[in-house]
Motif scaffolding. Sequence first.
Motif, short mmCIF file in Angstrom:
data_model
loop_
_atom_site.label_atom_id
_atom_site.label_comp_id
_atom_site.label_asym_id
_atom_site.label_seq_id
_atom_site.Cartn_x
_atom_site.Cartn_y
_atom_site.Cartn_z
N SER A 151 -13.85 -2.01 1.23
CA SER A 151 -13.33 -3.32 2.36
C SER A 151 -13.76 -4.65 1.98
CB SER A 151 -13.76 -2.81 3.57
OG SER A 151 -15.08 -2.67 3.61
N ILE A 152 -14.59 -4.57 0.79
CA ILE A 152 -15.07 -6.13 0.35
C ILE A 152 -13.92 -7.02 -0.06
CG2 ILE A 152 -16.49 -7.42 -1.17
CD1 ILE A 152 -18.24 -5.02 -1.24
N VAL A 153 -12.91 -6.31 -0.46
CA VAL A 153 -11.59 -7.14 -0.94
C VAL A 153 -10.91 -7.84 0.52
CG1 VAL A 153 -11.32 -5.64 -2.76
CG2 VAL A 153 -10.30 -4.92 -0.72
N LEU A 154 -11.27 -7.57 1.67
CA LEU A 154 -10.47 -7.97 2.87
C LEU A 154 -11.16 -9.30 3.20
CD1 LEU A 154 -10.34 -5.06 4.98
CD2 LEU A 154 -8.58 -5.85 3.60
N LEU A 173 -4.13 -6.50 -3.10
CA LEU A 173 -5.39 -6.17 -3.25
C LEU A 173 -5.96 -5.47 -4.40
CD1 LEU A 173 -5.89 -4.82 0.62
CD2 LEU A 173 -6.56 -7.04 -0.13
N LYS A 174 -4.87 -4.96 -5.10
CA LYS A 174 -5.40 -4.44 -6.68
C LYS A 174 -6.11 -3.03 -6.24
CE LYS A 174 -5.41 -8.62 -9.05
NZ LYS A 174 -4.66 -9.50 -8.33
N MET A 175 -5.28 -2.35 -5.51
CA MET A 175 -5.98 -1.09 -5.09
C MET A 175 -5.04 0.00 -5.17
SD MET A 175 -9.10 -1.05 -3.78
CE MET A 175 -10.32 -1.98 -3.58
N ASP A 176 -5.36 1.14 -5.75
CA ASP A 176 -4.53 2.23 -6.32
C ASP A 176 -4.03 3.05 -4.56
OD1 ASP A 176 -3.29 4.68 -6.48
OD2 ASP A 176 -4.87 4.96 -8.21
N PRO A 177 -2.77 2.82 -4.50
CA PRO A 177 -2.15 3.17 -3.31
C PRO A 177 -2.27 4.60 -3.08
CG PRO A 177 -0.44 2.77 -4.73
CD PRO A 177 -1.65 2.34 -5.38
N GLU A 178 -2.58 5.50 -4.12
CA GLU A 178 -2.84 7.02 -3.90
C GLU A 178 -4.19 7.35 -3.55
OE1 GLU A 178 -0.40 9.29 -3.77
OE2 GLU A 178 1.34 7.79 -4.24
N LYS A 179 -5.28 6.55 -4.32
CA LYS A 179 -6.63 7.07 -4.51
C LYS A 179 -7.35 6.11 -3.46
CE LYS A 179 -6.25 9.23 -8.75
NZ LYS A 179 -6.94 9.23 -10.16
N LYS A 180 -7.32 4.82 -3.55
CA LYS A 180 -8.19 3.80 -2.77
C LYS A 180 -7.43 3.45 -1.46
CE LYS A 180 -11.35 3.19 -6.01
NZ LYS A 180 -12.70 3.28 -5.79
N LEU A 181 -6.12 2.84 -1.27
CA LEU A 181 -5.59 2.26 0.06
C LEU A 181 -5.03 3.36 0.46
CD1 LEU A 181 -5.30 -0.22 1.47
CD2 LEU A 181 -3.19 -0.57 0.31
N LYS A 182 -5.48 4.01 1.58
CA LYS A 182 -4.82 4.94 2.50
C LYS A 182 -4.03 4.56 3.53
CE LYS A 182 -7.20 8.08 0.35
NZ LYS A 182 -6.60 8.98 -0.82
N LEU A 183 -2.74 4.91 3.54
CA LEU A 183 -1.80 4.68 4.70
C LEU A 183 -1.84 5.87 5.83
CD1 LEU A 183 0.43 3.24 5.93
CD2 LEU A 183 2.10 4.41 4.54
N GLU A 184 -2.44 5.60 6.78
CA GLU A 184 -2.36 6.79 7.88
C GLU A 184 -1.81 6.31 9.21
OE1 GLU A 184 -6.45 7.42 8.24
OE2 GLU A 184 -6.85 7.92 6.13
N GLN A 185 -1.71 7.30 10.14
CA GLN A 185 -0.96 7.21 11.38
C GLN A 185 -2.08 7.53 12.41
OE1 GLN A 185 2.33 9.89 12.13
NE2 GLN A 185 3.27 8.10 13.65
N HIS A 186 -2.83 6.43 12.78
CA HIS A 186 -3.78 6.58 13.54
C HIS A 186 -3.51 6.91 14.98
CE1 HIS A 186 -7.82 5.17 15.66
NE2 HIS A 186 -8.36 5.68 14.66
N ILE A 192 7.57 0.70 6.26
CA ILE A 192 6.22 0.86 6.20
C ILE A 192 5.54 1.41 4.83
CG2 ILE A 192 4.37 2.55 7.10
CD1 ILE A 192 5.97 2.50 9.37
N LYS A 193 6.25 2.42 3.92
CA LYS A 193 5.88 2.65 2.49
C LYS A 193 6.06 1.42 1.74
CE LYS A 193 7.72 7.45 3.20
NZ LYS A 193 8.58 8.54 2.53
N GLN A 194 6.96 0.80 1.98
CA GLN A 194 7.34 -0.45 1.18
C GLN A 194 5.79 -1.55 1.38
OE1 GLN A 194 9.36 -0.78 -1.30
NE2 GLN A 194 8.38 -2.75 -1.92
N ILE A 195 5.52 -1.56 2.48
CA ILE A 195 4.53 -2.73 2.74
C ILE A 195 3.21 -2.03 2.26
CG2 ILE A 195 2.78 -3.49 4.69
CD1 ILE A 195 5.56 -3.46 6.46
N HIS A 196 3.03 -0.70 2.34
CA HIS A 196 1.87 0.04 1.60
C HIS A 196 1.75 -0.36 0.26
CE1 HIS A 196 -0.07 3.83 0.30
NE2 HIS A 196 -1.02 3.19 0.47
N PHE A 197 2.86 -0.35 -0.49
CA PHE A 197 2.88 -0.63 -1.91
C PHE A 197 2.48 -2.18 -2.31
CE2 PHE A 197 5.07 3.60 -2.26
CZ PHE A 197 4.24 3.91 -3.15
#
Length: 872
Positions: free
Chosen positions: A502-505, A475-488, A464-469
């Motif tokens: 979310s425009i990048v999607l 998407l050229k998004m910072d994994p720490e500040k922009k693209l959040k990985l969350e357990q919903h 899951i962490k690898q997929i996040h990176f």
Amino acid sequence: MSSTRPELKFSDLSDERSYFKKYLQLPKKDDASCLRFIEHNNKDYFSCIGYDAEFIADNIYKTHSVIKTRDNFKYVTISPQVFSNVLKYCLIEKHLKVEIYNNKSFNLICSATPGNLEFISEEYNINFEFQDCSNSVIAAVKVVNNKIGVCLINDDIIYLCEFDDNDLFSNLESLLLQMGVKEVILNNEDSKLLQVLNKIGNLVINISSKFSNKNIEQDLSKILEGDEDIELILSSKGINTSEYQNSLSSCNALIDYLNLLNGNKMFTINQYNLSEFMKLDSSTMKALNIFPEFKSNSINSIFELYKCKTNAGSRLLSQWLKQPLTKLQDIKQRQDLVQLLIEDTSLRVSILDIFGNNLPDIKRLLKKISSTKNEKLEHVVSLYKIVLKLPDLIEVLKNTPGTEFWYNPLNKNYASLIKFQELVETTIDLRALEDPYADFNIRPEFDPSLIEINERLTNSLEQIKQIHFEVAEDLKMDPEKKLKLEQHQIHGWCFRLTRNDSIVLRNSGKKYIELQTVKAGVYFTTTDLKKSSQIYNSSFEEYNKKQRDLIKEVLSITLTYQSVFTELSLNLAHVDLISSFANAAMIAPTAYVKPTFGEEMILKESRHPLLELQDDINFIANDVELNNGKSFIVITGPNMGGKSTYIRQIGVIALMAQIGSYIPAEEGCQLPIFDAILSRVGAGDSQLKGLSTFMIEMLETSSILATATKNSLIIIDELGRGTSTYDGFGLAWSISEFLIKKQCLTLFATHFHELNQLSEKYKQVENLHVVAHVENEEDITLMYKVEPGVSDKSFGINVAELAKFPTKIIYMAKRKAEELEQENTKKLKTEDVEKLKKILKEWRSKNPNPQNAVEELQKIVDENNFKSLLDL
């Protein structure tokens, strides 16, 4: 508030009709004191109907647009997230009773009152504490003639108190305020007692018929800790059953009301000695601004003056403010600790560092661990993190002389908790302390089957962490500040972007699957993340299932340390609170000083601690010197001149000194130790239903007269203004004489300037006035300085000018005031006095007999043309 609220759902029309029919069959309630809610689909959402719906719309949502109508019934639906805030608002802020029913059977799930929050807190996992920074205390009161028995329950402690009281129940009022009671159970509806309880305000009052001593010892043996005989337990606490009949009867009523015999909670019991603490009445609590009455960004109360770092410290502060000390030794012990922290900067900073990292609340953690619904290890780990901080604190205290008061008990606590620390380290996987994506689980080494599941769990989390990176890179998004990985809670592991990002999607085709758009952003996932998330969730559930029994065992063992952790919490709270006293003294605009205690009151350059913190205020300090037998101070002067501030700041300083704090003044201060601070200040009709402002004033004053001793501090800010001038002055004069003879220290701010004449009759009276400088008999400058002497004017019209009254009204007021003054205070000139003397001497020289005395006097007046003089 959530913008999307649930809808009221029914399977068919008959289901809808049945729903409202069952609601109408519920027992009647008082809308003003009770709110009802209906729970739908096992806490999926909640609703309320009729008056309750309108109340929620007005007070929570602030709009009636949320109200809907069905079958002529108004209703509002509430999401689970909002519901917790609704309960806090109703129970803590509005002091209402709450009932929650099942939407199918309409059976009562639970009810709660401000003094009985435990069951609803556990049922809906809501932390009600610290809303007003104190515990929810409930009391049962039995009154037999003037003998009063009280039983109070504060958390897990039962207090018994038995005492005699006056007709105004002054001692009972003080006890309820000292303990911060939220709810009272009475044995009957005594009208006088209800008046006192209503005067205190924010109390829920119930009547019970269960006041009895039948089986009380047997019932206590079931809920009290310890294996000793119940009589032995009571006698060891100084409780003689024959002398505590009323309080034991009250205890029985509380056991029944709270249904304690059917619970698992164990209590300790103690007696409560009312004389150990300073008495405070409800008027004083408000007059001195001890606790905040409303939320504000500025500091508006003494409680807010001291900024504790922990919830436990805030609770202890609340207790100390309600229970100022009356023993010199105890006060000095606190003062010495404050002085130690002020003088030792290194110690103070070290303690701040240890407490500054959001130290968890031990009491709340223990409550969660003891909950039957809790099967989580995170609360145990939080306790473990507190234990890890203890060596640093103990080491700091060990190397500092004078800290034995803290060092010895904390060192003892830590020695008792070393085994707990070892338990946690050997049984719980603590990797989650470093890895924010990991969970606290039992170490897999405890069970071979857990090792295999743990490997799957760990591998899936790494994927899951690898997929996040990978997605962040794509998407050229910072994994720490922009693209959040969350357990919903619903979607499991997923990604979140803000709405703007979310425009990048949009241009990514079907690679990314959008799940939900909310205010916080857009949740989405990928096929690979979905698979890994499923593996993780299934492994997590399997692991939890196998470790459940082990978790219960760890929780059970943790609770064996409950008494040690409770003691540790109190010890840490004490350190935190004394530190806050030291910080408040240091950061004040002018540093506070350590007062001494003696027979006289001497305050040099004293200040009001709250006013001096206000922006754009340059506070004028004043001296206070009450010695040489002076015990009754009359303070006159203009409105807005500072009379009220002066007398209240003396009360605040006395209270601060007796809780062990430093005070806002200069060096060389001395105060008496007061057994009570009693106040008569501005009142309003709303304080007591059906009673006028003047009646409230008389009730408060009557309570002061019945309670005050020669060791009391009395604060009176105006008296007698609610009736005619002559009646009011008569009352003010007679009350003053009564207090003068009692020799209690009294501060009387008044516009009855005639009270200054008391100093001619009693040597204990001293006249003070607040200085005002007037130019051209119009322009007034308020100096806010208190000096000896008398003010002969109140300058009311001048103050009205400062308030920008219309010129026409000011002119009319001056003219009318002059007319009344001329009419009521006409004075004879010196030559007129001589003329009157001449008339009387001539009349006397004629030696008139009683029959013609009046005619002779009239003849002399007519002959000398003195008729206009006598018309004066």
